[in-house]
Scaffold this motif. Structure first.
Motif, PDB file in Angstrom:
ATOM      1  N   UNK C 177       0.823  -1.212   0.000  1.00  0.00           N
ATOM      2  CA  UNK C 177       0.000   0.000   0.000  1.00  0.00           C
ATOM      3  C   UNK C 177       0.854   1.258   0.000  1.00  0.00           C
ATOM      4  N   UNK C 178       1.926   1.253   0.789  1.00  0.00           N
ATOM      5  CA  UNK C 178       2.697   2.486   0.976  1.00  0.00           C
ATOM      6  C   UNK C 178       4.078   2.427   0.359  1.00  0.00           C
ATOM      7  N   UNK C 179       4.565   1.252  -0.042  1.00  0.00           N
ATOM      8  CA  UNK C 179       5.936   1.143  -0.501  1.00  0.00           C
ATOM      9  C   UNK C 179       6.877   1.231   0.683  1.00  0.00           C
ATOM     10  N   UNK C 181       9.207   3.434   0.866  1.00  0.00           N
ATOM     11  CA  UNK C 181       9.648   4.813   1.018  1.00  0.00           C
ATOM     12  C   UNK C 181      11.016   5.068   0.424  1.00  0.00           C
ATOM     13  N   UNK C 182      11.413   4.289  -0.583  1.00  0.00           N
ATOM     14  CA  UNK C 182      12.715   4.497  -1.198  1.00  0.00           C
ATOM     15  C   UNK C 182      12.775   5.805  -1.971  1.00  0.00           C
ATOM     16  N   UNK C 183      11.624   6.158  -2.598  1.00  0.00           N
ATOM     17  CA  UNK C 183      11.599   7.401  -3.367  1.00  0.00           C
ATOM     18  C   UNK C 183      11.186   8.566  -2.482  1.00  0.00           C
ATOM     19  N   UNK C 185       8.875  11.411  -1.214  1.00  0.00           N
ATOM     20  CA  UNK C 185       7.439  11.636  -1.304  1.00  0.00           C
ATOM     21  C   UNK C 185       7.148  12.963  -1.985  1.00  0.00           C
ATOM     22  N   UNK C 189       1.709  15.834  -1.330  1.00  0.00           N
ATOM     23  CA  UNK C 189       1.097  14.682  -0.680  1.00  0.00           C
ATOM     24  C   UNK C 189      -0.190  14.230  -1.332  1.00  0.00           C
ATOM     25  N   UNK C 190      -0.433  14.635  -2.590  1.00  0.00           N
ATOM     26  CA  UNK C 190      -1.661  14.239  -3.271  1.00  0.00           C
ATOM     27  C   UNK C 190      -1.306  13.463  -4.538  1.00  0.00           C
ATOM     28  N   UNK C 193       0.969   7.552  -7.214  1.00  0.00           N
ATOM     29  CA  UNK C 193       2.367   7.212  -6.911  1.00  0.00           C
ATOM     30  C   UNK C 193       3.304   7.775  -7.963  1.00  0.00           C
TER      31      UNK C 193
END
Lengths: 147, 132, 193
Positions: C177-179, C181-183, C185, C189-190, C193
């Protein structure tokens, strides 16, 4: 002057103690309250504290995401593998007696419980840390003024 | 009657706590607060299980070690509910994380986490599609 | 009830904990500031961990203090930072209908309370059969003093394997769902992906 100096110094002292305590809880779980579930959470908390003080990027360098992904799967494999090993040695699935010939001291049971709990430890540690990375990777960094 | 209530006082308190959680789940329009209500409900159910396992005058279910040669006469509390709840707590936090991840994705897609506003956005999207 | 307290003064600790739990629970429901709500849920978990310990469930109290008061609070704080800081007020009709649901459920449970065994009854059906067997046999079967560990890892090992798979699956769900976080953000925030 770094405003987080006290936090940095104190956490540097605390993190090893937290992780060693987590491992103590794991390996002493047969004799006192504790076990793989609590130990996994405690070790993960050590890494999380590091991430909160030094930043998530630093924590990601210390414990890279790929190890976390691999650890979660490896934990389940270790647990299920103990069951398969007892199968191969002639017992039922997860029957630990066959793992060690010494029946007088229940060495097979002790060995099986510790191995299985290592699987639990790995999975819980990895999953908790993966969840933390997932949320922390999205959260905006809190600027210094808001501390 | 008085004795019946006095002996089951703890269950009554836990039922009130459970219903507080249920109220928070039903009444909250905010999705994060709804997850908090679910956590409240869940912790109260854990309390109910553990109160049932308690034996008055009992000891925690950790045997004397090294094992005594004579049979152990100590009264222990029931270990089985402890095992069930111990794993349920860790599974509970994992499922809470899945719920919160869904809430974060909903916030990214809709820009809000109030369920009324989400329903309105869905309704507007549906009518727009139907009108085309 | 008074004579129970006289014979066992530790009950006073439990009554204090119950009162604090009730106060914190009501405060969680009434507040709209999400930061306060999340922090109070951590307090609630810590109080229930204290109650678990006084109910002889040392392992459970340990886990609840580490997981419920620590990890859950951290996750809820992270989710709150990513979403909203406060909740909108709910309408009166919603408040009262939810209140009616909780009242009806509570009344049904209170009606059933008379069939429950008395608190701390050693002869209660839940405590008399399989739990007692585990306590009696652990020394001979497993040779481990902590009965909770013996049941968790050995007697019910297959059950625990299932739990571990559930935790693994939940972690997988969050990663999907969230990955991880390697990339970086997106700033707003909208969007996708």
């Amino acid at each position: 002057m770094n405003p987080h100096m006290v936090l940095r110094v104190v956490s540097k002292l605390l993190i090893p103690i937290i992780i060693v305590f987590g491992l103590y809880v794991h390996f002493h779980g047969d004799y006192s309250p504790g076990g793989g579930f609590q130990a996994g959470v405690l070790v993960a908390v050590g890494v999380m504290l590091y991430a909160l003080i030094y930043g998530v990027e630093e924590a990601r360098r210390a414990v890279p995401p790929w190890t976390v992904r691999a650890g979660a799967a490896l934990g389940v494999l270790v647990f299920a593998g103990v069951g398969v090993a007892s199968w191969i040695l002639g017992g039922n699935y997860l029957e630990y007696e066959v793992l060690h010939p010494d029946t007088a001291y229940k060495a097979g049971q002790h060995l099986g419980i510790i191995l299985v709990e290592i699987g639990v430890l790995l999975t819980v540690f990895s999953v908790i840390l993966a969840i933390f990375y997932a949320f922390a990777g999205r959260a905006p960094d809190i600027p210094d003024e808001e501390w | 009657m008085v004795e019946l209530i006095a002996e089951r006082f703890a269950y009554g308190v836990i039922i009130i706590l459970m219903m507080t959680g249920l109220y928070a789940v039903v009444a909250s329009a905010n999705l994060v607060k709804r997850m908090v209500g679910l956590g409240l409900f869940q912790t109260s159910v854990f309390l109910l299980y553990i109160t049932i396992s308690k034996v008055l005058g009992g000891a925690p279910p950790i045997l004397e070690y090294p094992f005594p040669a004579t049979p152990d006469e100590t009264v222990y509390s029931n270990p089985l509910p402890h095992v069930l709840i111990l794993t349920a707590i860790v599974v509970g936090v994992a499922t809470l994380a899945v719920g919160l991840a869904l809430v974060v994705r909903i916030r990214e897609a809709y820009g809000t986490i109030e369920d009324g506003a989400i329903n309105e956005a869905d309704y507007a999207l549906d009518t727009e599609r139907a009108g085309r | 009830m008074i004579d129970m307290i006289v014979t066992d003064p530790t009950l006073l600790i439990e009554y204090t904990l119950m009162a604090m739990l009730l106060a914190v629970g009501v405060a969680i429901v009434r507040l709209r500031d999400l930061f306060a709500v999340v922090m109070l849920l951590g307090v609630y978990s810590l109080l229930s961990a204290a109650w678990f310990v006084s109910l002889d469930a040392l392992d459970v109290g340990f886990t609840e203090a580490a997981v419920g008061a620590g990890i859950s609070t951290l996750l809820l704080l992270a989710a709150m930072l990513l979403t909203a800081r406060s909740a909108e007020p709910v309408s009166a009709i919603r408040h009262w209908s939810a209140f009616a649901v909780a009242l009806a459920g509570g009344a049904a449970l209170f009606y059933a309370i008379g069939d429950m065994p008395a608190f701390g009854d050693p002869d209660a059906p839940a405590n008399a059969y399989v739990g007692l067997q585990y306590l009696e046999r652990t020394q001979a079967d497993i040779g481990v003093p902590n009965v909770v560990t013996a049941v968790l890892a050995s007697y019910r090992g297959f059950d625990t394997l299932g739990e571990v798979v559930v935790i693994f699956a939940a972690g997988l769900g969050v990663m999907l769902l969230l990955g991880m976080g390697g990339r970086k953000p997106r700033k707003d925030g909208e969007g996708e992906e």
